[in-house]
Design a protein around this motif. Structure first.
Motif, PDB file in Angstrom:
ATOM      1  N   ALA A  55     -22.044  14.652   9.738  1.00 47.16           N
ATOM      2  CA  ALA A  55     -21.683  14.234   8.377  1.00 47.16           C
ATOM      3  C   ALA A  55     -20.355  14.822   7.917  1.00 47.16           C
ATOM      4  O   ALA A  55     -19.915  14.528   6.800  1.00 47.16           O
ATOM      5  CB  ALA A  55     -22.780  14.624   7.394  1.00 47.16           C
TER       6      ALA A  55
ATOM      7  N   VAL B  67     -17.719  12.398   6.522  1.00 50.51           N
ATOM      8  CA  VAL B  67     -18.055  11.913   5.176  1.00 50.51           C
ATOM      9  C   VAL B  67     -17.671  12.956   4.139  1.00 50.51           C
ATOM     10  O   VAL B  67     -17.065  12.637   3.104  1.00 50.51           O
ATOM     11  CB  VAL B  67     -19.551  11.575   5.081  1.00 50.51           C
TER      12      VAL B  67
ATOM     13  N   VAL C 179     -19.867   6.796  17.471  1.00 51.42           N
ATOM     14  CA  VAL C 179     -20.326   7.363  16.196  1.00 51.42           C
ATOM     15  C   VAL C 179     -19.264   7.160  15.122  1.00 51.42           C
ATOM     16  O   VAL C 179     -19.572   6.765  13.987  1.00 51.42           O
ATOM     17  CB  VAL C 179     -20.671   8.852  16.359  1.00 51.42           C
TER      18      VAL C 179
ATOM     19  N   LEU D  40     -19.452   4.956  11.725  1.00 54.56           N
ATOM     20  CA  LEU D  40     -19.234   5.644  10.447  1.00 54.56           C
ATOM     21  C   LEU D  40     -18.108   5.032   9.622  1.00 54.56           C
ATOM     22  O   LEU D  40     -18.071   5.215   8.402  1.00 54.56           O
ATOM     23  CB  LEU D  40     -18.893   7.113  10.712  1.00 54.56           C
ATOM     24  N   SER D  41     -17.193   4.335  10.251  1.00 51.46           N
ATOM     25  CA  SER D  41     -15.954   3.915   9.576  1.00 51.46           C
ATOM     26  C   SER D  41     -16.171   3.105   8.299  1.00 51.46           C
ATOM     27  O   SER D  41     -15.463   3.334   7.304  1.00 51.46           O
ATOM     28  CB  SER D  41     -15.058   3.157  10.556  1.00 51.46           C
TER      29      SER D  41
ATOM     30  N   CYS E 204     -18.524   3.408   6.136  1.00 55.93           N
ATOM     31  CA  CYS E 204     -18.923   4.384   5.125  1.00 55.93           C
ATOM     32  C   CYS E 204     -17.731   5.228   4.680  1.00 55.93           C
ATOM     33  O   CYS E 204     -17.567   5.521   3.487  1.00 55.93           O
ATOM     34  CB  CYS E 204     -20.026   5.269   5.692  1.00 55.93           C
ATOM     35  N   LEU E 205     -16.883   5.610   5.622  1.00 56.84           N
ATOM     36  CA  LEU E 205     -15.709   6.415   5.284  1.00 56.84           C
ATOM     37  C   LEU E 205     -14.738   5.630   4.412  1.00 56.84           C
ATOM     38  O   LEU E 205     -14.150   6.179   3.458  1.00 56.84           O
ATOM     39  CB  LEU E 205     -15.017   6.888   6.569  1.00 56.84           C
TER      40      LEU E 205
ATOM     41  N   TRP F  59     -24.655   8.204   1.689  1.00 54.31           N
ATOM     42  CA  TRP F  59     -23.636   8.208   2.740  1.00 54.31           C
ATOM     43  C   TRP F  59     -23.942   9.248   3.817  1.00 54.31           C
ATOM     44  O   TRP F  59     -23.766   8.994   5.004  1.00 54.31           O
ATOM     45  CB  TRP F  59     -22.253   8.467   2.132  1.00 54.31           C
TER      46      TRP F  59
ATOM     47  N   TYR G 202     -26.726   8.040   6.004  1.00 58.75           N
ATOM     48  CA  TYR G 202     -26.207   7.020   6.926  1.00 58.75           C
ATOM     49  C   TYR G 202     -25.449   7.674   8.077  1.00 58.75           C
ATOM     50  O   TYR G 202     -25.570   7.243   9.239  1.00 58.75           O
ATOM     51  CB  TYR G 202     -25.302   6.055   6.172  1.00 58.75           C
ATOM     52  N   ALA G 203     -24.677   8.716   7.785  1.00 61.91           N
ATOM     53  CA  ALA G 203     -23.926   9.411   8.834  1.00 61.91           C
ATOM     54  C   ALA G 203     -24.865   9.985   9.881  1.00 61.91           C
ATOM     55  O   ALA G 203     -24.619   9.872  11.097  1.00 61.91           O
ATOM     56  CB  ALA G 203     -23.067  10.520   8.216  1.00 61.91           C
TER      57      ALA G 203
ATOM     58  N   CYS H 266     -26.173   7.301  12.122  1.00 59.02           N
ATOM     59  CA  CYS H 266     -25.191   6.944  13.151  1.00 59.02           C
ATOM     60  C   CYS H 266     -25.201   7.958  14.288  1.00 59.02           C
ATOM     61  O   CYS H 266     -25.167   7.591  15.472  1.00 59.02           O
ATOM     62  CB  CYS H 266     -23.786   6.874  12.536  1.00 59.02           C
TER      63      CYS H 266
END
Length: 533
Positions: A205, A208, A331, A335-336, A338-339, A354, A357-358, A361
């Motif tokens: 994470a 994030v 990964v 994640l992208s 969300c970022l 978030w 979610y990380a 992933c």
């Protein structure tokens, strides 16, 4: 006679104190955990006992060099300091417990009780994290989160039967998230840095946190922003300096990093971990089998996915080998979205979603993923689950799938009723809790006109659905959950009857594949809701 209003003024009602109620939840959970002290414990029990001995018997400069046992110290320094702290009390109770040479595989009653109780006590950190995150919620939502987290059957299975300290570590994560939700970004980042120095697997994470803090806390103009970035960076560096500084001083930092990141262990930690690589491994097996039937000479790996061995994975028979770099890229790619969302719209109330979610992933696409790592996203999602009906439905589904995927950890027959009852009780409490919440919502959040009075703000869009019958999960989810039941019936009862000792890997492979489908669905569901939120 005095009026009722006068009496109320003379005897005002006592202010509501949620922490006192939370203590009762915690006490009830602790009583159950104490009853389970004599139950099954895995090799992790000896791992942590040996770490007590390492940190107590050796100087700090030797902690990460010791090879007295196969269970070498491989957590970051703060966790080693934590073990050293516990070893002070362990030595007072039973010196043999922390004896490095003669204490190998030592498992007296004093060891069992001490280590079991130490996990229960360390759960106070989880209690505080839950309290911080729920203290401003209404009573129904607050108590529902307490049930989902404090009474989590996954934590009971992993920490208090199998044996680890995940409740303590997840408590640190929840404390960090509570500060971020309050807008106290500096404290949130500081606590997360502390968490990384306890267990590095939470670093999934970190992107994030980095993007969110850079955008929400530091992006305040050139001069002010640079000053905030400098303050945040200084605090993080200070935390890592306290953790790793002594090992840098003793010239041991390379050994510490080597122990923490053992890439030689292979792609998979255990063949039943329900993530994306299950499909990849299974595909490799199917292709190898078909090519063998067609006459091709395919050399099977020594320890295969279906061989029933927990440990290092072997090379694949047909498909290309997967390296740590490939999993790292996958990964980051997952994640992208969300970022990007965190950068464009860094809302404090979205940070918990978030982060969950990380960790999803990381669980699906990461290298050498432990099946127990599903706790990293299930527990934070419990905080989000009370927000609306759709999220509650998803959490109901995901928590059952994730809990069931841990069943293979407790493989002895005497623990079978325990894990089944824990899951059934959890499912029942979730159903009752979500039903109570959304029945309450449909009566409190409707304007006289019959429309959602907060619809102009985009809040609680699930009220209309809740009106139609409260909490429900739909026939698709019900069908999938019935499938879980069929998988369990086959593996536990029918397989021994029809196949006996043949294909011993099949029941666990079915659990792995079937639960992987559920976790993959959860990943796609979370991705969709992050994109549209």
């Amino acid at each position: 006679m005095e009026s009722q209003s006068t009496q109320k003024l003379k005897n005002p009602p006592k202010p509501h104190n949620p922490i006192s109620e939370l203590w009762w939840f915690f006490a009830a959970a602790t009583c159950v955990k104490l009853l389970l002290i004599p139950a099954y414990r895995s090799t992790d029990f000896e791992v942590h006992r040996h770490w007590l001995a390492i940190t107590h018997s050796l100087p700090l400069s030797q902690w990460y060099l010791d090879e007295t046992s196969p269970w070498t110290l491989d957590y970051p320094p703060f966790f080693a300091y934590f073990e050293r702290f516990l070893s002070i009390f362990a030595n007072l109770i039973d010196p043999q417990m922390v004896h490095l040479q003669n204490g190998l595989n030592y498992s007296s009653d004093t060891v069992v009780y001490f280590q079991r109780v130490s996990v229960c006590v360390s759960d106070l950190c989880l209690l505080y994290g839950v309290y911080r995150l729920t203290r401003n919620l209404d009573p129904v939502r607050r108590k529902l989160i307490w049930v989902l987290v404090v009474w989590s059957p996954m934590l009971v299975v992993v920490d208090h039967l199998h044996f680890q300290y995940n409740g303590f570590l997840l408590g640190v994560l929840l404390i960090s998230l509570s500060y971020l939700e309050e807008g106290r970004d500096l404290m949130g980042g500081l606590v997360f840095a502390v968490l990384l120095c306890f267990k590095h697997l939470f670093a999934v994470a970190a992107p994030v946190y980095f993007v969110y803090l850079l955008r929400h806390y530091c992006w305040k103009g050139l001069v002010r922003g640079f000053g905030r970035l400098l303050i945040l960076g200084t605090l993080v560096v200070a935390v890592f300096a306290v953790a790793y500084g002594p090992f840098v001083y003793h010239g041991q930092i390379k050994q510490v990093i080597h122990r923490m990141f053992p890439f030689g262990r292979g792609l998979c930690h255990a063949y039943w971990a329900p993530n994306f690589w299950v499909f990849y491994i299974l595909l490799d097996k199917v292709i190898a089998f078909l090519l063998g039937r067609l006459g091709f000479k395919i050399q099977a790996p020594a320890a295969s996915f279906t061989g029933g061995l927990v440990g290092d994975s072997s090379p694949f028979a047909v498909l290309p080998q997967i390296t740590p770099a490939i999993t790292f890229i996958m990964v980051l790619l997952a994640l992208s979205p969300c970022l990007i969302k965190a950068w464009r719209d860094p809302r404090p109330m979205m940070i918990t979603r978030w982060v969950a979610y990380a960790y999803t992933c990381g669980f699906l696409f990461g290298w050498h993923v432990h099946e127990k790592a599903s706790l990293h996203f299930v527990i934070p999602l419990a905080i989000v689950a009370v927000q609306n009906l759709d999220t509650a439905r998803h959490y109901f589904f995901l928590s059952i799938v994730s809990c069931y995927s841990l069943f293979p950890l407790l493989f002895e027959s005497q623990e079978y009723p325990i894990k089944v009852l824990l899951l059934l009780l959890h499912s029942m409490l979730m159903w009752l809790g979500f039903s109570a919440q959304f029945t309450k919502d449909k009566t409190l959040e409707m304007a006289p006109s019959g429309k959602n009075k907060d619809s102009h703000l985009g809040l609680n869009r699930s009220v209309t659905a809740a009106q139609k019958g409260g909490f429900d999960i739909g026939w698709v989810v019900w069908s999938y959950l019935v499938g879980l039941l069929l998988v369990e019936i086959w593996g536990q009862f029918l397989h021994p009857i029809f196949l006996g000792a043949e294909l011993p890997f099949l029941p666990l492979m079915l659990i792995s594949v079937y639960c992987s489908v559920g976790v993959m669905y959860s990943f796609l569901w979370q991705l969709k809701h992050i994109l549209v939120s």
